[in-house]
Design a protein around this motif. Structure first.
Motif: not given
Length: 437
Positions: A146-153, A278-280, A283-284, A333-340
Motif C-alpha cells: 500500500q505504501t509503495a503504491l502511494a509513493l508510485n502515485s 493538479l500535479g501539486v 503529489l500531496l 487530484a488530492f483525494i484520488a490516490p487514496t482510492a487508487n
C-alpha cells in the motif's frame, strides 16, 4: 533459494529497500520524460511542420500504439523476464528521443520520423506499465505494498509537475533541449536498471522457454485472459467500470477548462500554473494516501472519492478565475490516490503472479481508451454547448458511477485485505490453475 524472498522483502523497511528505490527512480524518470514529450511534440510539430492536423496525427499515433500494444504487453510481462522488458523499453526510448534531437539540431526532422517516434513512445510505455506494476509485489512485501503504491502515485504527480515545467522551459530555450533531457534521463534509467534485482518469480527459465513455443490459439487465450480476469472478479469489474467513466469525464473536463481559459484570453503562464496545481494536489494526496487508507474503510475511500469529484465539477463550472478552477481540480487530484491505493493493492494481491502482467495490461488499455475518448468528448461538448453547460454534462456523466458505487451491495461488503486473506485460502480464486487452463 527463492523460498526466503518474501521473508527478505518483509525484513527490509521500505526506506532501505534498494530494489524498490531503483524501480521508483527509473519509473519516475519514465513519467517525467513522457510528460515532456506529450507537452513538446505538438509544439514541435507546429513549429517545424506548421500543421495542426499533423500534430493531431502524431498524438493519434502515440495513443493508438499504446492501446494496440497494451494487451500483448501484459502477456509479455507474464511470460518474459520483467527486468529485461524494462531495459528494452528504456533503450528503445533513448534511441527515439536522441534521433529526434539530432534531426531537430540538423534541421532534418520529417513528419514520418516524428510519427514513428510517437508510436515507439506509446508502445514502450504500454510495455513498461504491466512489467513494472507486476514486478512491484516481487520487490516489496505484501504489508508494504500500500505504501509503495502511494509513493508510485506521488511519482506520477511529480513527473507531471516537473515534466510540464521543464518541457515548456527547455523548449522555449531551444527545440533540441527537451529531447536532449529525455535522451539523457532514459539512458541513465537504462544504466540504473542494470543494478535492479527482481526476486521471487518461480521458474523464469520455464516461462521464457514456454513463451517461445506458445501455439497461436493459446496466445489469443492469454491475450484475453486479463480482460476475463477483470470481468470475473466482482470488485475489480465494478471499480474498473467506475474508473473508466471517471477518467473519461475528467480528461474531458481538463480540455474544457483549458479551452475556456483560452477563450478568456488567459496568459499561457497562468494556464500552466492552473495545470501545475493538479500535479501539486496529486503529489500531496499521494503522500497522504497511506494514512487516509488506514483511516477509511474501502467502501468509504472509493465512494467518497467518486462523490467528492462529482460534486466539485459544478463548482468548476461557476469558477470565474482559472486559478480557482485549478484549485478545485487539485482537490479532486488530492483525494484520488487514496482510492487508487485501495483498489490497486487489492488487484495485485488477489491476482496470481502469472496473471499480474495481463491484469495491468488490460487496465492500461481501459485507462488509455478513456484517456483517448475524453479529450474528443470535451471538445465536442465545448463546441456544441459552451464551457459551462459542457461541464454540467460531465458532472451528470460522473454522477452515474457515483450512484452505482454508493448503492452497490458488492462494494458495501468489500473489506480490502480481509477479502484477500479469504481469497488466498485453498478454495479461493487465487489458484493459478483456474486461470492458466
Amino acid at each position: 533459494m527463492t523460498v526466503s524472498n518474501e521473508e527478505y522483502r518483509v525484513s527490509i523497511p521500505l526506506s532501505r529497500n534498494r530494489n524498490f528505490h531503483l524501480l521508483w527512480i527509473t519509473q519516475a524518470s519514465s513519467e517525467l520524460t513522457n510528460q515532456v514529450f506529450v507537452l513538446v511534440y505538438p509544439l514541435l510539430t507546429l513549429a517545424v511542420l506548421g500543421s495542426p492536423a499533423a500534430a493531431g496525427l502524431v498524438g493519434t499515433a502515440l495513443v493508438g500504439a499504446q492501446l494496440a500494444v497494451g494487451l500483448p504487453a501484459g502477456v509479455l510481462a507474464d511470460r518474459w523476464d520483467r527486468k529485461r522488458i524494462l531495459l528494452l523499453c528504456a533503450g528503445i526510448r533513448t534511441i527515439a528521443y536522441t534521433s529526434i534531437g539530432v534531426a531537430v539540431w540538423q534541421e532534418a526532422l520529417t513528419f514520418p520520423h516524428l510519427l514513428v517516434a510517437a508510436a515507439i513512445e506509446g508502445a514502450a510505455l504500454a510495455a513498461t506499465f504491466p512489467a513494472e506494476e507486476a514486478a512491484l509485489p516481487q520487490v516489496v512485501g505484501n504489508d508494504q505494498l500500500q505504501t509503495a503504491l502511494a509513493l508510485n502515485s506521488a511519482r506520477v504527480s511529480l513527473g507531471q509537475l516537473l515534466g510540464n515545467t521543464f518541457g515548456g522551459l527547455l523548449f522555449g530555450l531551444s527545440r533540441v533541449f527537451p529531447f536532449l533531457l529525455n535522451g539523457v534521463l532514459t539512458a541513465l534509467s537504462f544504466v540504473v536498471l542494470l543494478f535492479l534485482r527482481i526476486p521471487g518469480r518461480p521458474r523464469p527459465e520455464d516461462t521464457e522457454a514456454e513463451a517461445e513455443h506458445v501455439p497461436p490459439e493459446r496466445f489469443w487465450r492469454n491475450l484475453s485472459a486479463g480482460v476475463r480476469w477483470v470481468v470475473q472478479q466482482p470488485i475489480i469489474r465494478l471499480t474498473s467500470i467506475c474508473a473508466v467513466a471517471l477518467n473519461m469525464s475528467f480528461t474531458a473536463i481538463l480540455i474544457i477548462v483549458i479551452m475556456r481559459a483560452e477563450q478568456q484570453n488567459t496568459p499561457s503562464l497562468l494556464i500552466g500554473v492552473m495545470m501545475a496545481l493538479l500535479g501539486v494536489g496529486g503529489l500531496l494526496g499521494a503522500l497522504a494516501a497511506t494514512r487516509l487508507h488506514k483511516m477509511l474503510s474501502p467502501y468509504v475511500a472509493i465512494t467518497g472519492v467518486i462523490w467528492i469529484s462529482t460534486l466539485l465539477v459544478p463548482l468548476v463550472a461557476f469558477a470565474g478565475h482559472p486559478l480557482v478552477a485549478g484549485g478545485l481540480l487539485a482537490v479532486g487530484a488530492f483525494i484520488a490516490p487514496t482510492a487508487n491505493t485501495t483498489i490497486v493493492t487489492y488487484q495485485l494481491l488477489l491476482t496470481p503472479d502469472s496473471m499480474r502482467g495481463r491484469l495491468s495490461g488490460a487496465m492500461g488499455v481501459l485507462d488509455g481508451t478513456a484517456g483517448a475518448i475524453g479529450p474528443a468528448l470535451g471538445g465536442v461538448l465545448m463546441q456544441v454547448l459552451g464551457p459551462r453547460d459542457a461541464l454540467f454534462v460531465c458532472a451528470v456523466l460522473m454522477l452515474l458511477p457515483a450512484i452505482v458505487s454508493a448503492t452497490s451491495p458488492t462494494l458495501r461488503r468489500f473489506r480490502g485485505m480481509a477479502d484477500i486473506d479469504e481469497a488466498a485460502g485453498p478454495n479461493g480464486p487465487m489458484q493459478e490453475e483456474r486461470i492458466n487452463k
